[in-house]
Design an enzyme around this catalytic site. Structure first.
Site, mmCIF file in Angstrom:
data_model
loop_
_atom_site.group_PDB
_atom_site.id
_atom_site.type_symbol
_atom_site.label_atom_id
_atom_site.label_comp_id
_atom_site.label_asym_id
_atom_site.label_seq_id
_atom_site.Cartn_x
_atom_site.Cartn_y
_atom_site.Cartn_z
ATOM 1 N N THR A 1 22.309 -3.162 -3.980
ATOM 2 C CA THR A 1 22.500 -4.355 -4.800
ATOM 3 C C THR A 1 22.807 -3.932 -6.226
ATOM 4 O OG1 THR A 1 21.489 -6.423 -5.585
ATOM 5 C CG2 THR A 1 20.005 -4.562 -5.232
ATOM 6 N N HIS B 1 6.495 1.619 2.132
ATOM 7 C CA HIS B 1 5.576 2.756 2.066
ATOM 8 C C HIS B 1 4.869 3.006 3.396
ATOM 9 C CE1 HIS B 1 3.655 5.916 0.089
ATOM 10 N NE2 HIS B 1 3.078 5.301 -0.937
#
Length: 441
Positions: A359, A412
């Site tokens: 993006t 994560h």
């Protein structure tokens, strides 16, 4: 009579909002003709008629939410558009010209039938009534039937007070009043509930000054829902770095005219970053994976999603097999998808199956941001504005260099901080040495 239903759209799409009807009641359609535009959470799609004929009824209006399988219209396969339209107009004119005469005739017929029944059967129930009851039919006067149709009431729900069990107009009106009382009571409870929610909700509040309220489009609702889900369903973390864009800008300046002449498209920065992302994903494959249950699925392909801003919200079309494309192929792929997004011509296949996303908030002037994951992907790279900033060079001199902050948001749960930092640093190294990137690319 044929029913038109919302068809199966895609595996992940089960509902939508009617954006616009392309036909109206009385129109003649052929099988396969588009009849409405449906707004889904991904793209707008046209729903086609699965039978030819005349549209006799539109059961939903523009703005209504519908689900796959819902009946939205009816088609008379043997009807003729002009004939039916004329008939409806004629009926409408007659109704406007003589509503009182029609009611009067119905009441006179009601009176005559009642008189005849009383003479033929002075006590008990009539044979006709008994036969009607035996067949499960509702016995009602024409005036009562007309009144029930006007009020939208099912005659079988009405209790007759006539000794002959014949439903009369006053029975219909009495039933309608009882329903109104029940609805008012129910509505009162609902209003009280709504008021209580309004008083306790912090999301919707009244203002002392003028405001404008607009219903969110389905796409905007879906974007909002998925962004929240991404934050709730993943252990999202963001790491940052900065890139010296000097060498890329010099190379682009040297090659842009020849590149445009040869490929008929401009050489932008996105192709450099796409190539760098593909190279880094090959070195750190967990960034090109997703979680499915208790399994990690590492993808052996490189379909890169490119976030594109449109008037209706952000969409992320996918450039397929970016690892097999040269710079011109990537630039063409990005330009094509961006144009299709702005022209509302994206297909569902253009948006599905990406493995990693990029993006670029820098085109709007963003200096730094934390991009949100495009789930189920586990990584997204955010690019930002290029600004000249002082940088200490290897010889300890300070120079003004065109610098860009880059950000990597990652899940994560399967990507450790070490891998994420190294991934981002590898992108930095390839962008700062674009000649090496070109040779490897």
């Amino acid at each position: 009579m044929k029913e038109i239903k919302v068809p199966e759209l895609a595996e992940s799409i089960t509902e939508g909002t009617i954006a616009e009807w392309l036909v109206k009641k009385g129109d003649q359609v052929e099988k396969g003709d588009p009849i409405l535009e449906l707004e889904t959470d991904k793209v707008n799609v046209e729903v086609n008629a699965d039978a030819g004929g005349v549209i006799t009824e539109l059961l939903k209006e523009a703005g209504d939410d519908v689900e796959v399988g819902d009946v939205i219209a009816k088609v008379d396969e043997n009807g003729e558009a002009s004939g039916e339209t004329a008939e409806e107009e004629s009926k409408g004119e007659e109704k406007q010209e003589a509503p009182q005469e029609e009611t009067k005739k119905a009441e006179e017929q009601d009176s005559q039938e009642t008189s005849s029944e009383k003479q033929a059967e002075p006590a008990g129930k009539s044979q006709a009534s008994d036969e009607g009851k035996d067949k499960g039919e509702v016995v009602a006067t024409p005036a009562a039937r007309k009144r029930a149709r006007e009020l939208g009431i099912d005659l079988s729900d009405i209790s007759a007070r006539d000794p002959l069990d014949r439903i009369r107009p006053e029975d219909v009106d009495s039933h309608a009043k009882d329903d109104s009382k029940e609805e008012a009571k129910s509505s009162g409870k609902q209003e009280a509930s709504k008021q209580q929610k309004k008083d306790t909700s912090s999301e919707k509040k009244e203002f002392d000054k003028p405001v404008v309220r607009e219903k969110m489009s389905r796409r905007r609702q879906t974007i909002a829902k998925r962004l929240v889900e991404a934050q709730q369903s993943s252990a999202m973390l963001t790491t940052f770095n900065e890139v010296d864009m000097t060498n890329v800008m010099e190379l682009r300046s040297q090659r842009k005219d020849a590149f445009l002449k040869k490929h008929d498209i401009k050489l932008g920065f996105m192709s450099f970053f796409t190539k760098a992302v593909v190279g880094a994903l090959k070195e750190f494959p967990l960034l090109n994976a997703e979680i499915q249950g208790d399994e990690v699925v590492m993808k052996q392909f490189y379909d890169i999603g490119m976030a594109v801003s449109t008037d209706e919200g952000l969409v992320v079309p996918v450039v397929r097999d970016a690892d097999r494309l040269d710079f011109a192929g990537i630039e063409n792929g990005i330009a094509t998808m961006a144009q299709k997004a702005r022209d509302k011509e994206l297909q569902l296949s253009d948006l599905q199956g990406g493995s990693f996303s990029i993006t670029n908030g820098g085109i709007f002037g963003s200096m730094l941001s934390t991009p949100i994951l495009n789930t189920p992907q586990v990584g997204i790279l955010g690019l930002h504005n290029i600004e000249k900033r002082p940088k200490v060079m290897p010889d300890d001199t300070i120079q003004a260099r065109p610098m860009m902050y880059i950000a990597l948001s990652y899940d994560h749960r399967i990507v450790d901080g070490k891998e994420a930092v190294q991934f981002l640093r590898r992108i930095k190294e390839m962008i700062e040495d674009p000649y090496d990137l070109l040779l490897e690319g």
